[in-house]
Design a protein around this motif. Structure first.
Motif, short mmCIF file in Angstrom:
data_model
loop_
_atom_site.label_atom_id
_atom_site.label_comp_id
_atom_site.label_asym_id
_atom_site.label_seq_id
_atom_site.Cartn_x
_atom_site.Cartn_y
_atom_site.Cartn_z
N VAL A 47 49.82 51.33 48.01
CA VAL A 47 49.77 50.37 49.06
C VAL A 47 48.59 49.52 48.71
N PHE A 48 48.43 48.53 48.34
CA PHE A 48 47.23 47.88 47.79
C PHE A 48 46.90 46.52 48.89
N VAL A 49 45.73 46.32 49.27
CA VAL A 49 45.25 45.24 49.94
C VAL A 49 45.93 43.90 49.34
N GLY A 50 45.45 43.74 48.30
CA GLY A 50 45.89 42.40 47.73
C GLY A 50 47.39 42.05 47.85
N ALA A 51 48.38 43.18 47.49
CA ALA A 51 49.81 43.13 47.97
C ALA A 51 50.03 42.79 49.24
N VAL A 76 39.91 43.35 47.09
CA VAL A 76 41.34 42.89 47.46
C VAL A 76 41.95 42.64 46.06
N SER A 77 41.39 42.76 44.98
CA SER A 77 42.27 42.61 43.72
C SER A 77 42.57 44.11 43.31
N PHE A 78 43.58 44.21 42.26
CA PHE A 78 43.96 45.08 41.85
C PHE A 78 45.00 44.86 40.36
N ILE A 79 44.78 46.03 39.62
CA ILE A 79 45.77 45.91 38.28
C ILE A 79 46.16 47.31 38.21
N TYR A 80 47.67 47.32 38.54
CA TYR A 80 48.34 48.64 38.67
C TYR A 80 49.69 48.55 38.20
N GLY A 81 50.36 49.51 37.36
CA GLY A 81 51.69 49.41 37.13
C GLY A 81 52.09 48.24 36.37
N GLY A 82 51.46 47.44 35.76
CA GLY A 82 51.96 46.10 35.10
C GLY A 82 51.79 44.84 35.82
N THR A 83 51.29 45.28 37.27
CA THR A 83 51.09 44.08 38.01
C THR A 83 49.59 43.78 38.09
#
Length: 222
Positions: A47-51, A76-83
């Motif tokens: 569960v990412f803040v940016g999402a 607030v940014s993230f890179i994970y699982g191709g997103t």
């Protein structure tokens, strides 16, 4: 409770330092992920803040609709699982936040450009793989493998924020390594900060930690 502070800084710009400082000052902080909302026995559940910000914006009309349990968002940014998600680089996101929350304080943590670029390059696989292989605003796929490319991207991000906010008194670009960083942030927020130091230190830099250093807090690798 309502979000009153959002950090628009890039990864490795002092986001975790800001998190710890606000934690110690009594804020309820969401930083990068909200592990309390994840399924404990499901390692793929993130569960990412940016999402949550984008879900709030496009499903509920407010980027903060799903973050009402927090006072501050520090990464607030993230890179994970191709997103790859970068709310701090999205003018539509910034416009919605400012229109809907006119008293919201924006901080942009940063460090000297080359230092920040080298820190990104050293942090796990962030600079060497995840950023260059992802679609990042201002840094298309295939770029970002080199420090010089990272520096162009970093300077562009902070210049864009300066242009966007111009004379907005509720925006602060904060060099976390500056001697007066703590006092500047205290004046901006109108509160005392019981702690200020260095957090989430790159493993290569831990031989000479700064006074008041916090233990490193590992963030996601893809």
């Amino acid at each position: 409770m309502a979000v009153s502070i959002i950090n628009l800084g890039l990864p490795k710009s002092g986001t975790t330092t800001l998190k710890h400082a606000l934690d110690r000052a009594g804020y309820t902080v969401a930083d990068h992920r909200i592990k309390a909302r994840e399924t404990p026995d499901d390692p793929a559940d993130r569960v990412f803040v940016g999402a949550l910000m984008y879900e709030g914006l496009y499903k509920y009309g407010d980027p903060l609709a799903l973050l009402k349990d927090y006072d501050a968002l520090t990464e607030v940014s993230f890179i994970y699982g191709g997103t790859s998600v970068w709310p701090q680089c999205d003018h539509a996101m910034l416009l919605a936040l400012r229109k809907l929350h006119p008293k919201l304080c924006f901080i942009a943590t940063r460090r000297a450009t080359e230092e920040l670029a080298r820190s990104i390059m050293r942090w796990n696989n962030l600079g060497k793989l995840r950023i260059p292989l992802s679609t990042v605003p201002g840094l298309p796929v295939g770029y970002g493998h080199e420090v010089d490319e990272q520096m162009i991207w970093i300077d562009g991000h902070y210049e864009a924020l300066t242009h966007w906010f111009r004379t907005d008194p509720l925006y602060l670009e904060l060099d976390v390594a500056a001697p007066d960083a703590r006092s500047k942030l205290e004046r901006f927020l109108g509160c005392d900060l019981p702690w200020w130091g260095q957090s989430n230190i790159n493993p290569e830099d831990r031989d000479t930690p700064e006074t008041g250093a916090e233990p490193a807090e590992q963030k996601d690798t893809d």
